[in-house]
Design an enzyme around this catalytic site. Sequence first.
Site, mmCIF file in Angstrom:
data_model
loop_
_atom_site.group_PDB
_atom_site.id
_atom_site.type_symbol
_atom_site.label_atom_id
_atom_site.label_comp_id
_atom_site.label_asym_id
_atom_site.label_seq_id
_atom_site.Cartn_x
_atom_site.Cartn_y
_atom_site.Cartn_z
ATOM 1 N N HIS A 7 5.629 11.712 29.706
ATOM 2 C CA HIS A 7 4.319 11.115 29.394
ATOM 3 C C HIS A 7 3.396 12.131 28.739
ATOM 4 O O HIS A 7 3.627 13.335 28.814
ATOM 5 C CB HIS A 7 3.640 10.510 30.629
ATOM 6 C CG HIS A 7 3.380 11.459 31.763
ATOM 7 N ND1 HIS A 7 4.251 11.644 32.810
ATOM 8 C CD2 HIS A 7 2.337 12.295 32.021
ATOM 9 C CE1 HIS A 7 3.750 12.522 33.667
ATOM 10 N NE2 HIS A 7 2.594 12.949 33.204
ATOM 11 N N HIS A 79 -2.513 16.903 29.372
ATOM 12 C CA HIS A 79 -1.224 17.601 29.488
ATOM 13 C C HIS A 79 -0.090 16.753 28.933
ATOM 14 O O HIS A 79 -0.240 15.553 28.718
ATOM 15 C CB HIS A 79 -0.927 18.018 30.934
ATOM 16 C CG HIS A 79 -0.712 16.900 31.910
ATOM 17 N ND1 HIS A 79 -1.720 16.381 32.682
ATOM 18 C CD2 HIS A 79 0.403 16.206 32.266
ATOM 19 C CE1 HIS A 79 -1.239 15.428 33.465
ATOM 20 N NE2 HIS A 79 0.055 15.288 33.226
ATOM 21 N N GLU A 130 3.490 19.890 32.173
ATOM 22 C CA GLU A 130 4.049 19.462 33.462
ATOM 23 C C GLU A 130 5.555 19.309 33.278
ATOM 24 O O GLU A 130 6.015 18.814 32.238
ATOM 25 C CB GLU A 130 3.442 18.096 33.834
ATOM 26 C CG GLU A 130 3.937 17.509 35.145
ATOM 27 C CD GLU A 130 3.276 16.165 35.471
ATOM 28 O OE1 GLU A 130 2.643 15.559 34.596
ATOM 29 O OE2 GLU A 130 3.429 15.737 36.641
HETATM 30 CO CO CO Z 1 1.290 14.005 34.401
#
Ligand code: CO
Length: 134
Positions: A7, A79, A130
């Site tokens: 994502h 992020h 991440e």
């Molecule tokens: Co995330």
Amino acid sequence: MLGRLNHVALAVPDLAAAIATYRNTLSAEVSEPQALPEHGVTVVFVNVGNTKIELLEPLGQGSPITAFLEKNPSGGMHHLCYEVDDILAARDALKAAGARVLGDGNPRIGAHGKPVLFLHPKDLFGTLTELEQS
Ligand code: CO
């Protein structure tokens, strides 16, 4: 090491307004809000087929996205999240290469119920990154 882009996350000042924009204006499929108190955020995921957009709103005192929203009051890209096959091996390889892992360095359970960790943006070209166990 890197797998799929799981994502792209946007920090937003008003999650309900962001959900309405994605659902009504962009005709997107948006999940129900999920409170993650241990991460200090409430999240939804927008399904865009080849990946997801995570919309983040601060939850509680000391949310890690509060300062970001003070600098970016209308919201912004917060992020990227990549999937990895082995999060501990990925962490150890990145640490050996000098990247800083945020927090205590151990994965925590993220929004998908899988271990995640975050890497310092200054070590990855200004982008908070991440990693999620795939
Ligand atoms: Co995330």
